[in-house]
Design an enzyme around this catalytic site. Structure first.
Site, PDB file in Angstrom:
ATOM      1  N   SER A  36       0.853  -1.197   0.000  1.00  0.00           N
ATOM      2  CA  SER A  36       0.000   0.000   0.000  1.00  0.00           C
ATOM      3  C   SER A  36       0.879   1.234   0.000  1.00  0.00           C
ATOM      4  O   SER A  36       2.011   1.207   0.483  1.00  0.00           O
ATOM      5  CB  SER A  36      -0.900   0.004   1.241  1.00  0.00           C
ATOM      6  OG  SER A  36      -1.554   1.243   1.383  1.00  0.00           O
TER       7      SER A  36
ATOM      8  N   TYR B 253      -2.644  -0.586  10.547  1.00  0.00           N
ATOM      9  CA  TYR B 253      -2.650  -0.938   9.124  1.00  0.00           C
ATOM     10  C   TYR B 253      -1.353  -0.484   8.456  1.00  0.00           C
ATOM     11  O   TYR B 253      -0.704  -1.257   7.730  1.00  0.00           O
ATOM     12  CB  TYR B 253      -3.852  -0.285   8.449  1.00  0.00           C
ATOM     13  CG  TYR B 253      -3.967  -0.555   6.963  1.00  0.00           C
ATOM     14  CD1 TYR B 253      -4.477  -1.748   6.482  1.00  0.00           C
ATOM     15  CD2 TYR B 253      -3.564   0.406   6.028  1.00  0.00           C
ATOM     16  CE1 TYR B 253      -4.586  -1.993   5.127  1.00  0.00           C
ATOM     17  CE2 TYR B 253      -3.669   0.173   4.664  1.00  0.00           C
ATOM     18  CZ  TYR B 253      -4.179  -1.031   4.222  1.00  0.00           C
ATOM     19  OH  TYR B 253      -4.285  -1.258   2.883  1.00  0.00           O
TER      20      TYR B 253
END
Length: 676
Positions: A553, A566
């Site tokens: 990501s 995250y």
């Protein structure tokens, strides 16, 4: 309107092709003769409809038929240049075609057109080939059928064989068909129903004779006991990547595993080595299985390293033997050797591993070798198995017409022969990746914790010859090992791994619990590690290199609010890419990452609450979140699942052969996430 003759022919063909005792996939051909209207003269014209080249009886449709004028086809007998030049007649069939479209005529067209019977079947039933490959074939044919079925000596398929069968038909009006030495059967009839009945009579009477008169244990006693079910599967999964790597020495192959009772009985028998060395006989068999299999001679429960060492020795001996076979028979006009690796590997106590350019080809090769086992059993039960000799096998395997057929095949897709395992592939980014890899030719193991979703994606891709669904919780070490085993048993190994499974909880530091932290790190950091470790075992065992891709990501670099667990998990994944690229590079395994921006549409993560949380963080309506993300990028474009799939293909599709340890941004340009 479809001619009734064609309707009857299609029905008969489909029934015969659906019965495994009659023929196998793409084996045999059928025909019917009748009249239709000549579109030029308006007059009736006599035609023959015959299954075209490369078709399959079980799935045959009208489009798969070649349609020829009988007068022109039979007129070819007047220009036939003789046996030494009979291959020229195949090109002449094109000048006999009627109408537009239709399939290309096969090499067996002459057999169907020259025999005067209105309906003709040419089939490869196990029982018929058992008689055809028996040393006492002519006498057995007489004993079983009297003068109702005739014996025709072996001849390579072609125009002369059609003349031979036609002559037998004319000289024996009482006959319903022939046994073709070393090959199969041909039957005929005045009606479609009669022809089908005659085919079945030959097949069933041959099978009954073998059953009633055959001796027990034609393969000799069982000398290797079969491993128990779970132990057998585990040993097969351990051996399959090694065997696939060896079988891919000349060109990459996909595999198929068979552990049916038929295979296990033969592989564990006293005579497996002796009979296996004789090879197959029917052209449809050995064109798919090669002239003979590789047979392992170690105990099924021997230490794995000893088995691998022995396989390596036997593989090199097989290659040397195959090169000798080629050199003994090749002429100046022969096509180049097509590869010396085995297509069939028999492992006593474990099963059969078959190989091909795709899963269907590998599966069909295994099915044909099962037919060959049945043929050997039948022939040895009543006589002695005596297949066509090696020189004749070579003439067919390296036939100019067969080579031309291979050259006409479409160029393989970029990921053909590659086996991909995608985690989290039941929806969103994972689904898009699985679909794209399959579209580019890969076989795909669709894994997801949601088994039903994985099943839907596998079905969408096209079913078990191209995709299988596997239930997988990436946080469970045993589940990861089992999922990889299932993928290996389905296709032979793994070449391309995509660590895509993920989830996210959007919370501030103070609101993030230890459970929140552990959950996200278990799925993404630990889960990716477990999947990479287990698939790396397979990749290394294969010795074929490979790719591991991490869907990380932009958050592995970009520091956003309310995202500590995250972002940290994604940073862990990002560094795993670098660490594994360094460690696995010596094995030819490339490890790369992809850093997407937020993918809203089609995303399981966003649909599960993450979208609402992130929308609240940024103060925008949830339905506008994709637009919001797009507007903060340099390109002002929203990132969709297919964009991530495109990047996976770009990295693995064959052009970036020297790239590893790379992170590719797919974020439409987020300057804060630029790599530094």
């Amino acid at each position: 309107m479809t001619n009734p003759v064609v309707t009857d022919l299609i029905g008969r063909s489909n029934r015969l092709g659906a019965d495994p005792k009659t023929t196998n996939y793409a084996g045999g051909n059928t025909s019917a003769k009748g009249t239709d209207t000549d579109p030029v003269t308006g007059e009736a014209v006599d035609l023959v409809w015959v299954k075209g080249s490369g078709g399959d009886l079980g799935t045959l449709t009208e489009k798969g038929l070649a349609v020829l004028r009988l007068d022109r086809l039979r007129a070819l007998t007047g220009v036939y240049p003789g046996l030494d030049r009979e291959d020229e007649m195949v090109a002449a069939f094109d000048y006999c075609l009627h109408g537009k479209g239709g399939a290309a005529p096969s090499i067996d067209t002459a057999m169907h057109g020259l025999v005067d019977a209105p309906h003709v079947d040419h089939l490869h039933p196990d029982s018929g080939i058992a008689i055809a490959t028996s040393a006492d074939g002519p006498a057995l044919t007489k004993e079983i059928f009297g003068d109702r079925v005739l014996w025709v000596e072996w001849r390579r398929p072609g125009f002369q064989l059609g003349l031979d069968i036609s002559a037998a038909y004319r000289a024996n009006p009482q006959a319903i068909g022939v046994i073709l030495g070393g090959h199969g059967i041909t039957a005929w009839g005045a009606t479609s129903e009669e022809c089908e009945a005659n085919s079945n009579e030959i097949i069933n009477r041959a099978a009954a004779y073998i059953a009633e008169n055959g001796r027990s244990e034609p393969f000799g006693p069982r000398i290797v006991e079969t491993l128990a079910g779970q132990e057998r599967k585990e040993r097969a999964a351990a051996l399959f990547p090694v065997i696939r790597g060896l079988a891919s020495t000349d060109r990459a192959q996909v595999g198929h595993y068979t552990d049916s009772d038929v295979v296990l009985e033969f592989a564990g028998s006293e005579r497996v080595g002796e009979l296996g060395a004789l090879g197959t006989s029917c052209p449809d068999h050995f064109l798919r299985t090669k002239v003979k299999p590789l047979v392992l001679d170690t105990a099924p429960d021997a230490p794995l390293d000893e088995v691998v060492a022995r396989l390596t020795e036997l593989h090199e001996a097989y290659r040397e033997d195959y090169r000798g076979y080629y050199e003994r028979h090749a002429t100046a006009d022969s096509p180049a050797i097509r590869g010396a690796d085995p297509a069939i590997v028999l492992v006593p106590g474990v099963g059969m591993f078959s190989f091909g350019a795709n899963k269907q080809t590998a599966r069909v090769a295994g099915e044909f070798y099962v037919n060959a086992i049945n043929v050997m059993r039948g022939a040895e039960a009543i006589s002695r198995y005596a297949p066509i000799d090696e020189a004749e096998k070579f003439r067919i395997e390296y036939w100019a017409l067969e080579e031309a057929k291979l050259q006409r095949m479409p160029k393989p897709k970029a990921l053909a022969t590659r086996i991909a395992l995608v985690t989290g592939a039941g929806s969103g980014i994972g689904r898009a990746i699985a679909l794209r890899l399959a579209a580019e030719g890969a076989c795909v193991v669709v894994s997801d914790r949601d088994t039903e979703a994985a099943g839907r994606v596998a079905a969408e891709i096209g079913g078990p010859d191209v995709a299988v669904a596997v239930s997988l919780d990436v946080t469970d070490e045993d589940a990861v090992a089992d999922a990889v085993r299932q993928g290996v048993l389905a296709f032979g190994g793994v070449d391309l791994v995509v660590n895509n499974a993920g989830l996210s909880l959007s919370k501030s530091l103070l609101d993030t619990t230890a459970r929140d932290w552990d959950l996200q790190h278990d799925v993404m950091a630990k889960g990716s590690f477990l999947v990479s470790r287990e698939t790396a075992r397979v990749l290394i065992a294969q010795g074929m290199g490979g790719d591991i891709i991490y869907i990380s990501s932009k958050n592995s670099i970009f520091a956003g609010p309310n995202n500590v667990a995250y972002g940290a998990a994604k940073a862990d994944q990002a560094h795993q890419v670098r660490l594994l690229a360094a460690e696995l590079g010596p094995h030819g395994i490339r490890v790369n990452g992809i850093n997407p921006d937020g993918v809203v549409r089609g995303s399981g993560i966003f649909a599960g609450g993450w979208g609402a949380d992130r929308a609240a963080v940024y103060g925008v309506p949830e339905e506008k979140l994709g637009e919001f993300y797009a507007q903060r990028t340099l390109l002002k474009r929203e990132v969709l699942p297919e964009h991530i799939a495109n990047a996976v293909f770009a990295i693995t599709g064959g052009d970036l052969t020297h790239t590893t340890g790379l992170h590719v941004p797919v974020d439409a340009g987020v300057a804060a996430a630029f790599l530094r």
